[in-house]
Design a protein around this motif. Sequence first.
Motif, PDB file in Angstrom:
ATOM      1  N   ASP A 185       0.803  -1.226   0.000  1.00 18.29           N
ATOM      2  CA  ASP A 185       0.000   0.000   0.000  1.00 18.29           C
ATOM      3  C   ASP A 185       0.835   1.275   0.000  1.00 18.29           C
ATOM      4  OD1 ASP A 185      -2.658  -0.047  -0.447  1.00 18.29           O
ATOM      5  OD2 ASP A 185      -3.264  -0.280   1.648  1.00 18.29           O
ATOM      6  N   ALA A 186       2.025   1.216   0.582  1.00 16.67           N
ATOM      7  CA  ALA A 186       2.864   2.418   0.654  1.00 16.67           C
ATOM      8  C   ALA A 186       3.245   2.936  -0.728  1.00 16.67           C
ATOM      9  CB  ALA A 186       4.127   2.133   1.465  1.00 16.67           C
ATOM     10  N   PHE A 187       3.111   2.111  -1.753  1.00 11.64           N
ATOM     11  CA  PHE A 187       3.474   2.517  -3.107  1.00 11.64           C
ATOM     12  C   PHE A 187       2.286   3.072  -3.902  1.00 11.64           C
ATOM     13  CE2 PHE A 187       6.546  -0.765  -1.879  1.00 11.64           C
ATOM     14  CZ  PHE A 187       7.742  -0.134  -2.177  1.00 11.64           C
ATOM     15  N   THR A 188       1.114   3.151  -3.280  1.00 11.32           N
ATOM     16  CA  THR A 188      -0.095   3.561  -3.988  1.00 11.32           C
ATOM     17  C   THR A 188       0.016   4.983  -4.519  1.00 11.32           C
ATOM     18  OG1 THR A 188      -1.462   2.110  -2.611  1.00 11.32           O
ATOM     19  CG2 THR A 188      -2.591   3.881  -3.789  1.00 11.32           C
ATOM     20  N   GLY A 189      -0.333   5.142  -5.796  1.00 15.40           N
ATOM     21  CA  GLY A 189      -0.423   6.465  -6.395  1.00 15.40           C
ATOM     22  C   GLY A 189       0.894   7.155  -6.667  1.00 15.40           C
ATOM     23  N   ARG A 190       2.010   6.483  -6.469  1.00 21.66           N
ATOM     24  CA  ARG A 190       3.309   7.122  -6.711  1.00 21.66           C
ATOM     25  C   ARG A 190       3.639   7.099  -8.200  1.00 21.66           C
ATOM     26  NH1 ARG A 190       7.770   4.752  -2.632  1.00 21.66           N
ATOM     27  NH2 ARG A 190       8.958   5.145  -4.550  1.00 21.66           N
ATOM     28  N   PRO A 191       3.923   8.250  -8.798  1.00 23.28           N
ATOM     29  CA  PRO A 191       4.176   8.287 -10.240  1.00 23.28           C
ATOM     30  C   PRO A 191       5.461   7.609 -10.663  1.00 23.28           C
ATOM     31  CG  PRO A 191       4.595  10.437  -9.239  1.00 23.28           C
ATOM     32  CD  PRO A 191       3.961   9.585  -8.174  1.00 23.28           C
ATOM     33  N   ASP A 192       6.347   7.328  -9.688  1.00 25.82           N
ATOM     34  CA  ASP A 192       7.622   6.696 -10.030  1.00 25.82           C
ATOM     35  C   ASP A 192       7.569   5.178  -9.949  1.00 25.82           C
ATOM     36  OD1 ASP A 192       7.324   6.860  -7.191  1.00 25.82           O
ATOM     37  OD2 ASP A 192       9.454   6.381  -6.971  1.00 25.82           O
ATOM     38  N   VAL A 193       6.394   4.613  -9.660  1.00 22.63           N
ATOM     39  CA  VAL A 193       6.274   3.170  -9.449  1.00 22.63           C
ATOM     40  C   VAL A 193       5.715   2.491 -10.691  1.00 22.63           C
ATOM     41  CG1 VAL A 193       5.007   1.378  -8.168  1.00 22.63           C
ATOM     42  CG2 VAL A 193       6.072   3.283  -6.943  1.00 22.63           C
ATOM     43  N   ILE A 194       6.289   1.348 -11.035  1.00 16.68           N
ATOM     44  CA  ILE A 194       5.776   0.519 -12.121  1.00 16.68           C
ATOM     45  C   ILE A 194       5.802  -0.931 -11.664  1.00 16.68           C
ATOM     46  CG2 ILE A 194       8.069   0.352 -13.212  1.00 16.68           C
ATOM     47  CD1 ILE A 194       6.566   0.254 -15.913  1.00 16.68           C
ATOM     48  N   VAL A 195       4.791  -1.689 -12.066  1.00 17.54           N
ATOM     49  CA  VAL A 195       4.689  -3.110 -11.721  1.00 17.54           C
ATOM     50  C   VAL A 195       5.111  -3.929 -12.936  1.00 17.54           C
ATOM     51  CG1 VAL A 195       3.165  -4.979 -10.975  1.00 17.54           C
ATOM     52  CG2 VAL A 195       2.797  -2.645 -10.119  1.00 17.54           C
ATOM     53  N   LEU A 196       6.066  -4.828 -12.737  1.00 24.27           N
ATOM     54  CA  LEU A 196       6.503  -5.742 -13.783  1.00 24.27           C
ATOM     55  C   LEU A 196       6.244  -7.177 -13.331  1.00 24.27           C
ATOM     56  CD1 LEU A 196       9.932  -4.324 -15.056  1.00 24.27           C
ATOM     57  CD2 LEU A 196       7.634  -3.891 -15.934  1.00 24.27           C
ATOM     58  N   ALA A 197       5.601  -7.948 -14.179  1.00 24.83           N
ATOM     59  CA  ALA A 197       5.270  -9.333 -13.850  1.00 24.83           C
ATOM     60  C   ALA A 197       6.184 -10.284 -14.605  1.00 24.83           C
ATOM     61  CB  ALA A 197       3.822  -9.630 -14.215  1.00 24.83           C
ATOM     62  N   LEU A 198       6.548 -11.376 -13.949  1.00 25.60           N
ATOM     63  CA  LEU A 198       7.249 -12.460 -14.634  1.00 25.60           C
ATOM     64  C   LEU A 198       6.197 -13.398 -15.221  1.00 25.60           C
ATOM     65  CD1 LEU A 198      10.166 -13.379 -12.202  1.00 25.60           C
ATOM     66  CD2 LEU A 198      10.197 -11.867 -14.177  1.00 25.60           C
ATOM     67  N   PRO A 199       6.138 -13.480 -16.558  1.00 28.39           N
ATOM     68  CA  PRO A 199       5.135 -14.371 -17.153  1.00 28.39           C
ATOM     69  C   PRO A 199       5.614 -15.823 -17.090  1.00 28.39           C
ATOM     70  CG  PRO A 199       6.403 -13.260 -18.875  1.00 28.39           C
ATOM     71  CD  PRO A 199       6.889 -12.713 -17.557  1.00 28.39           C
ATOM     72  N   ARG A 200       4.637 -16.754 -17.042  1.00 29.36           N
ATOM     73  CA  ARG A 200       3.262 -16.373 -17.225  1.00 29.36           C
ATOM     74  C   ARG A 200       2.549 -16.139 -15.873  1.00 29.36           C
ATOM     75  NH1 ARG A 200       3.954 -21.054 -20.417  1.00 29.36           N
ATOM     76  NH2 ARG A 200       3.929 -20.740 -22.675  1.00 29.36           N
ATOM     77  N   GLY A 201       2.871 -16.976 -14.891  1.00 25.42           N
ATOM     78  CA  GLY A 201       2.097 -17.001 -13.647  1.00 25.42           C
ATOM     79  C   GLY A 201       2.027 -15.692 -12.905  1.00 25.42           C
ATOM     80  N   GLY A 202       3.066 -14.872 -13.004  1.00 30.99           N
ATOM     81  CA  GLY A 202       3.076 -13.622 -12.260  1.00 30.99           C
ATOM     82  C   GLY A 202       2.090 -12.590 -12.749  1.00 30.99           C
ATOM     83  N   ALA A 219      -0.907   1.856 -10.788  1.00 32.38           N
ATOM     84  CA  ALA A 219       0.425   1.859 -11.397  1.00 32.38           C
ATOM     85  C   ALA A 219       0.375   1.165 -12.754  1.00 32.38           C
ATOM     86  CB  ALA A 219       1.424   1.136 -10.496  1.00 32.38           C
ATOM     87  N   PRO A 220       1.282   1.524 -13.657  1.00 36.25           N
ATOM     88  CA  PRO A 220       1.366   0.813 -14.935  1.00 36.25           C
ATOM     89  C   PRO A 220       1.789  -0.638 -14.717  1.00 36.25           C
ATOM     90  CG  PRO A 220       2.647   2.863 -14.971  1.00 36.25           C
ATOM     91  CD  PRO A 220       2.270   2.603 -13.543  1.00 36.25           C
ATOM     92  N   LEU A 221       1.405  -1.490 -15.667  1.00 33.09           N
ATOM     93  CA  LEU A 221       1.764  -2.908 -15.609  1.00 33.09           C
ATOM     94  C   LEU A 221       2.395  -3.329 -16.926  1.00 33.09           C
ATOM     95  CD1 LEU A 221       1.642  -5.788 -14.338  1.00 33.09           C
ATOM     96  CD2 LEU A 221      -0.627  -6.018 -15.376  1.00 33.09           C
ATOM     97  N   ASP A 222       3.491  -4.032 -16.831  1.00 35.77           N
ATOM     98  CA  ASP A 222       4.126  -4.639 -17.997  1.00 35.77           C
ATOM     99  C   ASP A 222       4.740  -5.955 -17.544  1.00 35.77           C
ATOM    100  OD1 ASP A 222       4.958  -4.987 -20.597  1.00 35.77           O
ATOM    101  OD2 ASP A 222       6.557  -3.491 -20.533  1.00 35.77           O
ATOM    102  N   VAL A 223       5.305  -6.684 -18.483  1.00 30.70           N
ATOM    103  CA  VAL A 223       6.014  -7.913 -18.138  1.00 30.70           C
ATOM    104  C   VAL A 223       7.515  -7.651 -18.170  1.00 30.70           C
ATOM    105  CG1 VAL A 223       4.303  -9.624 -18.785  1.00 30.70           C
ATOM    106  CG2 VAL A 223       5.783  -8.652 -20.547  1.00 30.70           C
ATOM    107  N   CYS A 224       8.232  -8.424 -17.387  1.00 28.73           N
ATOM    108  CA  CYS A 224       9.686  -8.435 -17.425  1.00 28.73           C
ATOM    109  C   CYS A 224      10.082  -9.720 -18.136  1.00 28.73           C
ATOM    110  CB  CYS A 224      10.261  -8.386 -16.015  1.00 28.73           C
ATOM    111  SG  CYS A 224      12.062  -8.359 -15.967  1.00 28.73           S
ATOM    112  N   LEU A 225      10.484  -9.584 -19.385  1.00 29.07           N
ATOM    113  CA  LEU A 225      10.798 -10.756 -20.187  1.00 29.07           C
ATOM    114  C   LEU A 225      12.254 -11.136 -19.999  1.00 29.07           C
ATOM    115  CD1 LEU A 225       8.848 -10.041 -23.492  1.00 29.07           C
ATOM    116  CD2 LEU A 225       8.180 -11.458 -21.553  1.00 29.07           C
ATOM    117  N   VAL A 226      12.445 -12.253 -19.345  1.00 29.94           N
ATOM    118  CA  VAL A 226      13.770 -12.799 -19.082  1.00 29.94           C
ATOM    119  C   VAL A 226      13.725 -14.280 -19.427  1.00 29.94           C
ATOM    120  CG1 VAL A 226      15.489 -13.294 -17.315  1.00 29.94           C
ATOM    121  CG2 VAL A 226      14.236 -11.151 -17.242  1.00 29.94           C
ATOM    122  N   HIS A 227      14.765 -14.762 -20.073  1.00 26.90           N
ATOM    123  CA  HIS A 227      14.807 -16.183 -20.414  1.00 26.90           C
ATOM    124  C   HIS A 227      16.073 -16.806 -19.850  1.00 26.90           C
ATOM    125  CE1 HIS A 227      14.377 -19.911 -22.679  1.00 26.90           C
ATOM    126  NE2 HIS A 227      13.176 -19.502 -23.032  1.00 26.90           N
TER     127      HIS A 227
END
Length: 220
Positions: free
Chosen positions: A26-43, A56-64
């Motif tokens: 919750d401490a990160f709510t509404g902060r313009p400097d925060v971005i959420v990156l998910a590890l696909p697929r399960g994340g 916050a924006p959401l994207d994936v972190c693509l790592v192989h």
Amino acid sequence: MRLRLLPDRRYRDREHAGRVLAEALDAFTGRPDVIVLALPRGGVDVAAPIAERLRAPLDVCLVHKLGVPGWPEVAAGAIGEDGALVVNDDVVRESGTTDADLTRAIDAARTELRRRQTLYRHDRPPAAVAGKTVLIVDDGVATGATMAAALRTLRHRSVAGAVVAVPTGPSEVADLFPDADRVVCPDRPGYFVGVSAAYDDFPQLTDARVAEVLARFAPE
């Protein structure tokens, strides 16, 4: 159908785990400097409720991972979609991985990363993370190899901070990620048998599901 949460399981499904994890962030709510990156697929299904609650924006972190010949579960390193390469010299040496083996693994990983980038984002560029505080999310941690590789590649992208956020992991989960500024993990059982043990419902996610979730959060 509403699933019953069994006494020895913390979460109904990934969405429920994401809501629980979001409360801890919750401490990160509404902060313009925060971005959420998910590890696909399960994340991805865990990260979506987090991004919604934190606005916050959401994207994936693509790592192989770069596989070791004959031991596909062992990682000789990892490569990110931006080309950032991390090689574990100890694993390379102890496994007898040759330069040719490593080159083949890198080429195969790059091919798969291009496929996922096109499929998941429809050729949208990766979210800009330089100078951002990144919350990197998965549905749980066992060995932590993929998450560790993701953290290292993110450091190459000049993030301001990196927070590992996972619903479940072993009791020593914080020690697995020295590259993280913080590790948030609500469920740390003393006897950890695996990520799926924390869930009532833990289906395999599809590439189509990842693309569907990302499309909801795509910038207009």
